[in-house]
Design a protein around this motif. Structure first.
Motif, PDB file in Angstrom:
ATOM      1  N   UNK A  89       0.592  -1.037   0.015  1.00  0.00           N
ATOM      2  CA  UNK A  89      -0.300   0.131  -0.016  1.00  0.00           C
ATOM      3  C   UNK A  89       1.175   1.214   0.216  1.00  0.00           C
ATOM      4  N   UNK A  90       0.357   2.325  -0.926  1.00  0.00           N
ATOM      5  CA  UNK A  90       1.094   3.011  -1.220  1.00  0.00           C
ATOM      6  C   UNK A  90       0.040   4.825  -1.415  1.00  0.00           C
ATOM      7  N   UNK A  91       0.617   5.826  -1.376  1.00  0.00           N
ATOM      8  CA  UNK A  91       0.299   7.001  -2.230  1.00  0.00           C
ATOM      9  C   UNK A  91       1.395   7.038  -3.858  1.00  0.00           C
ATOM     10  N   UNK A  92       0.631   7.658  -5.188  1.00  0.00           N
ATOM     11  CA  UNK A  92       1.027   7.591  -6.088  1.00  0.00           C
ATOM     12  C   UNK A  92       1.914   6.713  -6.114  1.00  0.00           C
ATOM     13  N   UNK A  93       1.893   5.947  -6.583  1.00  0.00           N
ATOM     14  CA  UNK A  93       1.953   4.287  -7.287  1.00  0.00           C
ATOM     15  C   UNK A  93       2.405   4.019  -8.780  1.00  0.00           C
ATOM     16  N   UNK A  94       1.709   4.512  -9.290  1.00  0.00           N
ATOM     17  CA  UNK A  94       1.964   4.317 -10.898  1.00  0.00           C
ATOM     18  C   UNK A  94       3.444   4.178 -11.583  1.00  0.00           C
ATOM     19  N   UNK A  95       4.332   5.319 -11.459  1.00  0.00           N
ATOM     20  CA  UNK A  95       5.354   4.795 -11.580  1.00  0.00           C
ATOM     21  C   UNK A  95       6.433   4.491 -11.086  1.00  0.00           C
ATOM     22  N   UNK A  96       6.144   4.549  -9.762  1.00  0.00           N
ATOM     23  CA  UNK A  96       6.632   3.338  -8.838  1.00  0.00           C
ATOM     24  C   UNK A  96       6.853   2.137  -9.304  1.00  0.00           C
ATOM     25  N   UNK A  97       5.569   1.816  -9.207  1.00  0.00           N
ATOM     26  CA  UNK A  97       5.253  -0.051 -10.556  1.00  0.00           C
ATOM     27  C   UNK A  97       6.082   0.192 -11.492  1.00  0.00           C
ATOM     28  N   UNK A  98       5.951   1.274 -12.726  1.00  0.00           N
ATOM     29  CA  UNK A  98       6.259   0.812 -14.118  1.00  0.00           C
ATOM     30  C   UNK A  98       7.969   1.125 -13.583  1.00  0.00           C
ATOM     31  N   UNK A  99       8.839   2.289 -13.285  1.00  0.00           N
ATOM     32  CA  UNK A  99      10.178   2.196 -13.002  1.00  0.00           C
ATOM     33  C   UNK A  99      10.631   0.463 -12.302  1.00  0.00           C
ATOM     34  N   UNK A 100       9.990  -0.169 -11.455  1.00  0.00           N
ATOM     35  CA  UNK A 100      10.435  -1.353 -10.715  1.00  0.00           C
ATOM     36  C   UNK A 100      10.506  -2.122 -12.023  1.00  0.00           C
ATOM     37  N   UNK A 101       9.783  -2.741 -13.131  1.00  0.00           N
ATOM     38  CA  UNK A 101       9.604  -3.496 -14.284  1.00  0.00           C
ATOM     39  C   UNK A 101      10.474  -3.077 -15.307  1.00  0.00           C
ATOM     40  N   UNK A 102      11.035  -1.629 -15.228  1.00  0.00           N
ATOM     41  CA  UNK A 102      11.408  -0.870 -16.490  1.00  0.00           C
ATOM     42  C   UNK A 102      12.849  -1.130 -16.014  1.00  0.00           C
ATOM     43  N   UNK A 103      13.159  -1.538 -14.852  1.00  0.00           N
ATOM     44  CA  UNK A 103      14.791  -1.545 -14.311  1.00  0.00           C
ATOM     45  C   UNK A 103      15.256  -2.820 -13.691  1.00  0.00           C
ATOM     46  N   UNK A 104      14.338  -3.166 -12.514  1.00  0.00           N
ATOM     47  CA  UNK A 104      14.629  -4.807 -12.516  1.00  0.00           C
ATOM     48  C   UNK A 104      14.005  -5.818 -13.385  1.00  0.00           C
ATOM     49  N   UNK A 105      12.691  -5.686 -13.399  1.00  0.00           N
ATOM     50  CA  UNK A 105      12.025  -6.519 -14.446  1.00  0.00           C
ATOM     51  C   UNK A 105      11.175  -7.140 -13.910  1.00  0.00           C
ATOM     52  N   UNK A 106      10.427  -6.640 -12.386  1.00  0.00           N
ATOM     53  CA  UNK A 106      10.136  -6.597 -11.200  1.00  0.00           C
ATOM     54  C   UNK A 106       8.600  -6.184 -11.217  1.00  0.00           C
ATOM     55  N   UNK A 107       7.628  -7.066 -11.249  1.00  0.00           N
ATOM     56  CA  UNK A 107       6.081  -6.796 -11.686  1.00  0.00           C
ATOM     57  C   UNK A 107       5.161  -7.386 -10.852  1.00  0.00           C
ATOM     58  N   UNK A 108       5.092  -5.570 -10.108  1.00  0.00           N
ATOM     59  CA  UNK A 108       4.621  -5.636  -8.402  1.00  0.00           C
ATOM     60  C   UNK A 108       3.171  -6.530  -9.075  1.00  0.00           C
ATOM     61  N   UNK A 109       2.708  -7.276  -7.554  1.00  0.00           N
ATOM     62  CA  UNK A 109       1.355  -7.264  -7.412  1.00  0.00           C
ATOM     63  C   UNK A 109       1.027  -7.206  -5.823  1.00  0.00           C
ATOM     64  N   UNK A 110       0.014  -7.251  -5.927  1.00  0.00           N
ATOM     65  CA  UNK A 110      -1.016  -6.627  -4.108  1.00  0.00           C
ATOM     66  C   UNK A 110      -0.848  -5.238  -4.191  1.00  0.00           C
ATOM     67  N   UNK A 111      -1.080  -4.749  -5.284  1.00  0.00           N
ATOM     68  CA  UNK A 111      -0.312  -2.695  -4.949  1.00  0.00           C
ATOM     69  C   UNK A 111      -1.722  -2.140  -4.822  1.00  0.00           C
ATOM     70  N   UNK A 112      -2.190  -1.422  -3.967  1.00  0.00           N
ATOM     71  CA  UNK A 112      -3.211  -0.909  -3.175  1.00  0.00           C
ATOM     72  C   UNK A 112      -2.455   0.591  -3.300  1.00  0.00           C
ATOM     73  N   UNK A 113      -2.511   1.577  -4.965  1.00  0.00           N
ATOM     74  CA  UNK A 113      -3.186   3.078  -4.765  1.00  0.00           C
ATOM     75  C   UNK A 113      -4.083   3.561  -3.588  1.00  0.00           C
ATOM     76  N   UNK A 114      -3.348   4.346  -2.287  1.00  0.00           N
ATOM     77  CA  UNK A 114      -4.320   4.673  -2.272  1.00  0.00           C
ATOM     78  C   UNK A 114      -4.972   6.000  -1.692  1.00  0.00           C
ATOM     79  N   UNK A 115      -3.716   6.780  -2.877  1.00  0.00           N
ATOM     80  CA  UNK A 115      -4.074   7.745  -3.821  1.00  0.00           C
ATOM     81  C   UNK A 115      -5.389   7.526  -4.670  1.00  0.00           C
TER      82      UNK A 115
END
Length: 245
Positions: free
Chosen positions: A109-135
């Motif tokens: 859970x976090x605030x404004x996570x759209x770009x965080x998730x995209x950068x994780x995938x672009x840089x580390x090839x991590x596909x974050x799951x169970x993400x709740x954007x409180x914003x």
């Protein structure tokens, strides 16, 4: 006849609402910098034992127009009592980070996570799951997203201090200052605290979508005109992560 001084008399200042008491965030003693394989494994065990954890990332700001961020440079994950900071250098603990962030059993859970998730995938090839954007989850029928500051004021009646000066520091530095550490740790843990309060008050999560490759993050957008800073450098451009009110 005496002169009319009415126009020269200043109007009384408008009354402003009382200042909210400050939000007291996490203590430095409750922050763990993940430096060794043993640290990473301990963090993995603690974070995956939780039903939900706070989540955020930080990236070094960009300065030139059209320059893309090379972040994330720091990943923050927090339980109710401890925040773990993962610095993304030459050899980040990818196995542990992937296990945590791709887990569908532990909510992130976090605030404004759209770009965080995209950068994780672009840089580390991590596909974050169970993400709740409180914003988004907390805005209800409102048009605009709800940011961390507004959420803390709404749910706790307190003022969350967010220093622009600290947010635009070098998050790629091998040695982070205490102020950077506390800023980053608070970003993750305050989201978890807000989430806990919201759920306890009857809040309900929308159905979570399965993890899929996110779109590339937005490129940094430089100011229209470079504004010289005190040291002769141009002011840093936004790193693509907007902070809702």
């Amino acid at each position: 006849m005496s002169p009319d001084l009415t126009a020269e008399t200043p109007a009384p200042p408008a009354q402003t609402p009382a200042e909210l008491p400050p939000y007291h965030g996490i203590a430095l003693a409750d922050v763990r910098l993940v430096r060794t394989p043993a640290d990473a494994e301990a963090a993995r065990a603690a974070l995956l034992a939780a039903d939900a954890i706070g989540f955020d990332t930080e990236s070094k700001p960009t300065f030139a127009k059209g320059e893309s961020s090379s972040g994330p440079h720091l990943i923050q994950l927090a339980t109710d009592g401890v925040a773990y900071l993962f610095q993304i250098g030459a050899n980040p603990p990818l196995a542990e980070l992937r296990a945590i962030l791709e887990s569908e059993q532990t909510l992130k859970v976090g605030f404004g996570l759209s770009d965080d998730v995209k950068r994780l995938h672009a840089k580390l090839d991590i596909r974050a799951a169970g993400v709740v954007d409180l914003s988004v989850a907390l805005r209800g029928g409102q048009r605009n997203d709800l940011g961390a500051k507004s959420a803390v004021a709404k749910f706790f009646g307190q003022k969350l201090q967010k220093s622009k000066k600290i947010s635009t520091t070098n998050w790629a530095s091998a040695r982070l200052s205490d102020k950077q550490i506390l800023y980053a740790a608070d970003d993750a843990q305050v989201a978890l605290r807000v989430y806990r309060h919201w759920i306890a008050a009857g809040g309900q999560l929308p159905p979570l979508r399965p993890a899929k490759p996110p779109r590339p993050p937005r490129q940094a957008r430089a100011p229209r005109a470079a504004t010289p800073a005190g040291n002769g450098e141009a002011a840093p451009a936004a790193d693509g992560k907007a902070e809702p009110a």
